[in-house]
Design a protein around this motif. Structure first.
Motif, PDB file in Angstrom:
ATOM      1  N   ARG A   2       0.836  -1.206   0.000  1.00 42.05           N
ATOM      2  CA  ARG A   2       0.000   0.000   0.000  1.00 42.05           C
ATOM      3  C   ARG A   2       0.873   1.260   0.000  1.00 42.05           C
ATOM      4  N   VAL A   3       1.930   1.261   0.804  1.00 40.94           N
ATOM      5  CA  VAL A   3       2.826   2.419   0.854  1.00 40.94           C
ATOM      6  C   VAL A   3       3.491   2.646  -0.501  1.00 40.94           C
ATOM      7  N   VAL A   4       3.968   1.578  -1.123  1.00 41.10           N
ATOM      8  CA  VAL A   4       4.619   1.722  -2.423  1.00 41.10           C
ATOM      9  C   VAL A   4       3.620   2.202  -3.475  1.00 41.10           C
ATOM     10  N   ALA A   5       2.422   1.628  -3.479  1.00 36.16           N
ATOM     11  CA  ALA A   5       1.411   2.033  -4.461  1.00 36.16           C
ATOM     12  C   ALA A   5       1.023   3.492  -4.299  1.00 36.16           C
ATOM     13  N   GLU A   6       0.971   3.952  -3.071  1.00 34.00           N
ATOM     14  CA  GLU A   6       0.588   5.342  -2.809  1.00 34.00           C
ATOM     15  C   GLU A   6       1.706   6.312  -3.173  1.00 34.00           C
ATOM     16  N   LEU A   7       2.933   5.994  -2.765  1.00 42.75           N
ATOM     17  CA  LEU A   7       4.025   6.958  -2.876  1.00 42.75           C
ATOM     18  C   LEU A   7       4.867   6.790  -4.128  1.00 42.75           C
ATOM     19  N   ASP A   8       5.036   5.578  -4.606  1.00 40.38           N
ATOM     20  CA  ASP A   8       5.966   5.317  -5.713  1.00 40.38           C
ATOM     21  C   ASP A   8       5.347   4.350  -6.718  1.00 40.38           C
ATOM     22  N   PRO A   9       4.253   4.747  -7.356  1.00 37.78           N
ATOM     23  CA  PRO A   9       3.581   3.810  -8.267  1.00 37.78           C
ATOM     24  C   PRO A   9       4.346   3.536  -9.552  1.00 37.78           C
ATOM     25  N   THR A  10       5.475   4.192  -9.763  1.00 30.50           N
ATOM     26  CA  THR A  10       6.251   3.950 -10.987  1.00 30.50           C
ATOM     27  C   THR A  10       7.108   2.705 -10.898  1.00 30.50           C
ATOM     28  N   ARG A  11       7.193   2.085  -9.717  1.00 36.30           N
ATOM     29  CA  ARG A  11       8.044   0.913  -9.555  1.00 36.30           C
ATOM     30  C   ARG A  11       7.227  -0.291  -9.095  1.00 36.30           C
ATOM     31  N   PRO A  12       7.643  -1.500  -9.502  1.00 36.33           N
ATOM     32  CA  PRO A  12       6.951  -2.701  -9.036  1.00 36.33           C
ATOM     33  C   PRO A  12       7.356  -3.060  -7.610  1.00 36.33           C
ATOM     34  N   TYR A  13       6.480  -3.825  -6.986  1.00 36.44           N
ATOM     35  CA  TYR A  13       6.695  -4.348  -5.633  1.00 36.44           C
ATOM     36  C   TYR A  13       6.464  -5.847  -5.666  1.00 36.44           C
ATOM     37  N   THR A  14       7.294  -6.584  -4.956  1.00 35.97           N
ATOM     38  CA  THR A  14       7.057  -8.012  -4.750  1.00 35.97           C
ATOM     39  C   THR A  14       7.100  -8.282  -3.250  1.00 35.97           C
ATOM     40  N   ALA A  15       6.303  -9.234  -2.791  1.00 38.06           N
ATOM     41  CA  ALA A  15       6.102  -9.399  -1.342  1.00 38.06           C
ATOM     42  C   ALA A  15       7.302  -9.988  -0.632  1.00 38.06           C
ATOM     43  N   GLY A  16       8.134 -10.741  -1.328  1.00 36.50           N
ATOM     44  CA  GLY A  16       9.258 -11.351  -0.640  1.00 36.50           C
ATOM     45  C   GLY A  16      10.166 -12.068  -1.605  1.00 36.50           C
ATOM     46  N   SER A  17      11.279 -12.488  -1.058  1.00 38.76           N
ATOM     47  CA  SER A  17      12.213 -13.328  -1.809  1.00 38.76           C
ATOM     48  C   SER A  17      12.654 -14.443  -0.876  1.00 38.76           C
ATOM     49  N   PRO A  18      12.340 -15.703  -1.193  1.00 37.67           N
ATOM     50  CA  PRO A  18      11.580 -16.115  -2.369  1.00 37.67           C
ATOM     51  C   PRO A  18      10.086 -15.896  -2.162  1.00 37.67           C
ATOM     52  N   TRP A  19       9.367 -15.865  -3.314  1.00 37.67           N
ATOM     53  CA  TRP A  19       7.904 -15.744  -3.259  1.00 37.67           C
ATOM     54  C   TRP A  19       7.346 -16.184  -4.605  1.00 37.67           C
ATOM     55  N   SER A  20       6.361 -17.049  -4.543  1.00 37.21           N
ATOM     56  CA  SER A  20       5.778 -17.613  -5.757  1.00 37.21           C
ATOM     57  C   SER A  20       4.641 -16.769  -6.316  1.00 37.21           C
ATOM     58  N   GLY A  21       4.310 -15.673  -5.663  1.00 32.69           N
ATOM     59  CA  GLY A  21       3.258 -14.791  -6.146  1.00 32.69           C
ATOM     60  C   GLY A  21       1.950 -14.907  -5.408  1.00 32.69           C
ATOM     61  N   SER A  22       1.711 -16.042  -4.767  1.00 29.61           N
ATOM     62  CA  SER A  22       0.496 -16.216  -3.972  1.00 29.61           C
ATOM     63  C   SER A  22       0.661 -17.483  -3.136  1.00 29.61           C
ATOM     64  N   TRP A  23      -0.240 -17.652  -2.176  1.00 35.22           N
ATOM     65  CA  TRP A  23      -0.200 -18.853  -1.337  1.00 35.22           C
ATOM     66  C   TRP A  23      -0.709 -20.093  -2.073  1.00 35.22           C
ATOM     67  N   ARG A  24      -1.140 -19.927  -3.333  1.00 32.44           N
ATOM     68  CA  ARG A  24      -1.556 -21.103  -4.098  1.00 32.44           C
ATOM     69  C   ARG A  24      -0.375 -22.023  -4.420  1.00 32.44           C
ATOM     70  N   HIS A  25       0.837 -21.474  -4.371  1.00 36.15           N
ATOM     71  CA  HIS A  25       2.047 -22.254  -4.625  1.00 36.15           C
ATOM     72  C   HIS A  25       2.965 -22.141  -3.425  1.00 36.15           C
ATOM     73  N   HIS A  26       3.839 -23.103  -3.259  1.00 34.78           N
ATOM     74  CA  HIS A  26       4.850 -23.030  -2.202  1.00 34.78           C
ATOM     75  C   HIS A  26       5.671 -21.752  -2.397  1.00 34.78           C
ATOM     76  N   PRO A  27       6.010 -21.053  -1.312  1.00 37.29           N
ATOM     77  CA  PRO A  27       6.744 -19.789  -1.472  1.00 37.29           C
ATOM     78  C   PRO A  27       8.052 -19.924  -2.238  1.00 37.29           C
ATOM     79  N   ASN A  28       8.697 -21.090  -2.166  1.00 41.24           N
ATOM     80  CA  ASN A  28       9.994 -21.263  -2.838  1.00 41.24           C
ATOM     81  C   ASN A  28       9.892 -22.230  -4.019  1.00 41.24           C
ATOM     82  N   ASP A  29       8.712 -22.314  -4.631  1.00 42.49           N
ATOM     83  CA  ASP A  29       8.517 -23.172  -5.790  1.00 42.49           C
ATOM     84  C   ASP A  29       9.331 -22.624  -6.960  1.00 42.49           C
TER      85      ASP A  29
END
Length: 792
Positions: free
Chosen positions: A441-468
């Motif tokens: 939310r902070v990144v979207a509000e203040l710096d919408p010109t850059r992408p954000y990812t939730a973590g490293s590693p991260w598969s994009g959602s809990w539908r997959h193992h985080p380190n898949d």
């Protein structure tokens, strides 16, 4: 106009055990560096001295100096750019405020005040343990309480770092005097549309006069614009037609533009803001495809294979890292072919000097928010601190074109799922709300010109193992921890954000760090400077898969572990680059060290390059040639990351380790721009057993394939001549000489070689340039040369 006065002089440090004892203090600095300067503690980087200074982190410390009131302005602010970490600030006994976050700046109104300025630091341990007592236990990878305090986590120790928990005024402090209004912050939103560079400058001000009419003026070169301040906010936009684009190194030039913002009241300039920006577009393609979920950086419409390294704080006392030191270390990265640096989440938001160097060198920056390897409570007082630091640092770093990605954390989503945290937490908060809620939310509000990812590693959602490995970012640590580096070839992750292999630092670094010690892999100092769990055991097991262990021969052990590190990382990068565009990047763990230690770094704690650093030059070059086993045969793979196509004839030779060429063939390939091509190796030149190997030469590029481990190969006794050459030495081989290495620092501590491991066939020669070698001598050079030898 706002007037800033640095407060660097006149500070003292009070010793906690003697109220009358004072030391001169350096600001910016920290307690440990002041105690070192006074000769009151030994250098914690030497021997086992780290343990001798552990008491420092358990004490309270007080900094003091006189503060004189400013005159001629309506307001005077005391500004700290960084306080490490839990402190009470007083002026003549009056409490100005209390702070508890290393990653923030602080501002206090001291208008009309003067007297004794006191900054009283609590022990970071005491602060962290108090928060833990209020919020309850949270699991972490280490026993130290780093997740309960907003402080550089690795100051509490890591598997490559010492436990040196310090305190101090670690970034600059100053007085700011101003009247009517000042610029509180500027958010530059930089975009490119149809060749026009656009900057939308969102300006926030603080006022001492509510009624004053204010305007903001901005310019880039001859392009100027003006906007009105409505209350405390204003917007001004600049368009730069035909703007030159900023590109990462290897893709184009790093065009930078100076932006100036001036706050004006009538005809009076009240305050100014100046930064350098670059026009470029950034994207992150995480779309699904036949292979899973991608993770590809896109700059100016160009899809990149990221050639990266992980960055840790370059010193456990970060106030010692100067602009020149940042520049040297990042230049070393660029010289190794790196185009992306990930600022790892157990460290800090680095200083402006770091990001400025990246802007100018064309190094993309992946910035972690400072969360690593632990469950972090989401309740107060931490939650408010996390939001405040995120808001401040997102805005602070926005101007830098090198910054291309915000990342929520390091390994915490993975840890929750795989490291036994979930049952232990039993529903307690652990950081998910930060990574999937607050921070995006902070990144979207203040710096919408850059992408954000939730973590490293991260598969994009809990539908997959985080380190898949098939989805998003992947950390590859089964290799090194449990299996050999051929394990890298078992899968093709979409993006490998961490992987690596250990090796000791350079010999001269060890000699300085362990003075007088009879060096052995398990000598006391070596063990103290090996922080990884079973690190020496993993080094040994990894070595024994390829070489006979050199019992009692430290020099051979030191050389072979360096060779193994370079080969391990090469195995991963060659494999993953050959699978572009399915795999879209590798980030080696790690570029640098914060002290002299056996670690995964390519550059050791004294700034010396390991063989891995030189190997990265080959692995991260625009054009890479590699050989790999597949489908029961061998395949030649040409990886072309250059802007133009690549057509080449390749000479393939099947060679006996005893010397003779047993067969030869020529093949040709064409690889398009940013593309990979594969050519089957003719059966007649495929090596047959451990006595043979394959050499592929394409212009100045060479790839080698040995079908067996070194301990199975009947190498000849290496024979070569060494002669002095202008600026270095020339080595001429009479036999196969595999992985020849000149350890230049064995000649003189300040000596450096221009290359690392090189394999020579009989009759071939190589010239190695050496800098910092005051008394060249061929016999001395021979004594510093190492290569693979036959198994005894």
């Amino acid at each position: 106009m706002l007037q800033a006065t640095p407060l660097t002089e006149g500070w003292i440090l009070r010793h906690p055990d003697d109220a009358g004892a004072v030391l001169p203090a350096t600001v910016p600095g920290c307690v440990h560096t002041d105690l070192l300067a006074a000769g009151l503690i030994p250098d914690p980087f030497l021997g086992a001295n780290e343990a001798e200074v552990a008491w420092v982190g358990r004490r309270e410390w007080t900094y003091e100096r006189r503060l004189r009131a400013g005159t001629g302005h309506e307001q005077t602010d005391l500004v700290f750019d960084g306080l490490d970490t839990a402190a009470e600030i007083l002026l003549d006994g009056r409490v100005l405020g209390r702070v508890r976050n290393m990653h923030r700046s602080y501002r206090f109104d001291v208008t009309g005040l003067e007297g004794l300025l006191t900054v009283r630091f609590a022990s970071a341990y005491a602060e962290a343990e108090a928060v833990r007592g209020r919020l309850g236990e949270r699991p972490g990878a280490y026993a130290e309480p780093y997740q309960y305090i907003r402080k550089m986590a690795c100051s509490f120790g890591w598997d490559w770092g010492p436990t040196l928990v310090t305190a101090g005024i670690w970034r600059p402090v100053r007085l700011e005097q101003w009247s009517t209004a000042r610029i509180a912050r500027v958010r530059p939103l930089v975009t490119v549309e149809d060749g026009t560079g656009r900057v939308e400058l969102r300006v926030d001000v603080e006022r001492s006069r509510v009624e004053a009419e204010l305007t903001v003026e901005a310019r880039i070169g001859d392009v100027r614009a003006r906007g009105r301040i409505d209350g405390t906010e204003g917007v001004v936009r600049l368009d730069v037609p035909g703007a030159e684009l900023w590109w990462p190194r290897g893709y184009g030039e790093q065009a930078l533009y100076d932006v100036e913002v001036t706050l004006v009241h009538g005809t009076e300039a009240l305050d100014g803001w100046r930064r350098r920006i670059g026009f470029r577009s950034i994207g992150l393609d995480t779309s699904a495809d036949a292979h899973g979920t991608g993770f590809t950086l896109v700059v100016n419409g160009e899809r990149l294979f990221a050639r990266g390294v992980n960055w840790i704080p370059d010193d456990v006392f970060p106030s010692r890292v100067t602009a020149g030191r940042y520049r040297r270390r990042l230049t070393q990265a660029a010289d190794a072919g790196v185009d992306l640096v990930r600022v790892w989440g157990g460290g800090i938001y680095e200083s402006e000097d770091f990001y400025t160097a990246c802007d100018e060198l064309g190094l993309l920056v992946w910035q972690d928010f400072p969360f690593a390897c632990a469950a972090y409570p989401e309740e107060q007082p931490l939650r408010g601190e996390v939001e405040a630091e995120a808001r401040e640092n997102v805005v602070r770093l926005m101007p830098h074109p090198s910054l291309v990605l915000w990342n929520g954390n390091n390994e915490n989503l993975w840890g929750f799922r795989d490291w036994g945290w979930e049952p232990r937490l039993a529903g307690d908060s652990w950081g998910e709300g930060y990574y999937l809620g607050l921070l995006p939310r902070v990144v979207a509000e203040l710096d919408p010109t850059r992408p954000y990812t939730a973590g490293s590693p991260w598969s994009g959602s809990w539908r997959h193992h985080p380190n898949d490995p098939a989805h998003g970012t992947h950390h590859s640590w089964e290799v090194w921890n449990r299996v050999d580096y051929d394990g890298y070839r078992r899968d093709v992750p979409r993006f490998v954000a961490e992987f690596g292999w250990q090796a000791p630092p350079a010999y001269a670094t060890l000699r300085r760090a362990l003075p007088g010690e009879a060096l052995a892999p398990d000598s006391p100092g070596m063990l103290h400077h090996q922080k990884a769990d079973d690190g020496n055991g993993k080094l040994r097991r990894g070595l024994e898969r390829h070489f006979a262990f050199p019992e009692g021969d430290f020099d051979r052990w030191h050389y072979l572990t360096q060779v193994n590190q370079a080969r391990a990382v090469a195995a991963g990068i060659e494999h993953w680059r050959s699978h572009w565009p399915v795999c879209a990047g590798t980030i080696v763990w790690q570029l640098n060290d914060c002290w002299p230690v056996t670690s995964w770094a390519a550059i050791d704690g004294d700034g010396r390059e390991k063989p891995l650093h030189h190997e990265l030059r080959r692995l991260y070059a625009d054009r890479l040639l590699t050989l790999r086993e597949e489908d029961g045969g061998l395949t030649l793979v040409a990886v072309n990351q250059a802007a133009g196509g690549w057509s080449q004839a390749v000479l393939l030779r099947r060679v006996s380790v005893a010397g003779p060429v047993l067969g030869a063939a020529r093949v040709e390939f064409t690889a398009g721009r940013r593309a990979v091509t594969r050519v089957p190796v003719p059966a007649e030149v495929v090596p047959n057993g451990a006595k043979e190997f394959l050499v592929a030469d394409a212009g100045e590029l060479r790839a080698l394939h040995f079908p067996a481990s070194d301990r199975e190969i009947p190498y000849p006794r290496p024979e070569f001549d060494v002669t002095l050459a202008p600026g270095g030495i020339t080595v001429r081989a009479h036999t196969l000489v595999r992985d020849l290495l000149l350890q230049a620092d064995r000649l003189e501590p300040g000596a450096r070689a221009d290359r690392g491991l090189v394999t020579l066939l009989p009759g071939e020669r190589v010239t190695i340039q050496v800098t910092g070698w005051k008394t060249p001598d061929a016999a001395a050079a021979r004594s510093a040369l190492y290569c693979v030898e036959p198994t005894r």
